[in-house]
Design an enzyme around this catalytic site. Sequence first.
Site, mmCIF file in Angstrom:
data_model
loop_
_atom_site.group_PDB
_atom_site.id
_atom_site.type_symbol
_atom_site.label_atom_id
_atom_site.label_comp_id
_atom_site.label_asym_id
_atom_site.label_seq_id
_atom_site.Cartn_x
_atom_site.Cartn_y
_atom_site.Cartn_z
ATOM 1 C CG HIS A 49 -1.998 -1.031 1.158
ATOM 2 N ND1 HIS A 49 -2.939 -1.170 2.140
ATOM 3 C CD2 HIS A 49 -2.294 -1.966 0.221
ATOM 4 C CE1 HIS A 49 -3.772 -2.145 1.825
ATOM 5 N NE2 HIS A 49 -3.388 -2.648 0.663
ATOM 6 C CD GLU A 51 -1.324 3.833 3.864
ATOM 7 O OE1 GLU A 51 -2.455 4.172 4.232
ATOM 8 O OE2 GLU A 51 -1.133 3.017 2.932
ATOM 9 C CB CYS A 74 -5.893 -0.894 5.608
ATOM 10 S SG CYS A 74 -4.201 -1.484 5.488
ATOM 11 C CB CYS A 83 -1.390 0.967 6.263
ATOM 12 S SG CYS A 83 -1.010 0.144 4.703
#
Length: 141
Positions: A49, A51, A74, A83
């Site tokens: 992701h 991040e 998330c 994350c």
Amino acid sequence: MTTISCVKHLAISKNALPDCEPNPPVGCVLVKNGEIVSQGFTQAIGGNHAEVEALNTYNGEMQGVMAYVTLEPCAFVGRTPSCARTFVSVGVERVVVAMLDPDPRNNGKGIDILAEGGVEVDIGVEESAVSSFLSPYLGKS
């Protein structure tokens, strides 16, 4: 707050398309001492992701690091780790989130994880611009 960072994470999120679909195209910018020190966007499904991409390309101390993200980090573990929990574990001090993720697996749960982990959180910065861009991609994953 650094306005350029709020605008920058939205521009970076567009780099995720079309490879990230069906996940939403998310952008993340790490800022330290008012300077952008790293950035990332959501990779192809099953990949990192935004991040984690930003964290992986940052080489410095975490003290004083702020993260600007287009969408709430998330809360759940799926193909990738949470994350929100990753931000807490590495010591990000503040997270600026443009909008909450309406996915029922998140929808405030990522914010709760951050807050419970001692991370300062701001929500809604540049929300209208981010929402108009992200809305078509939400609910697909």
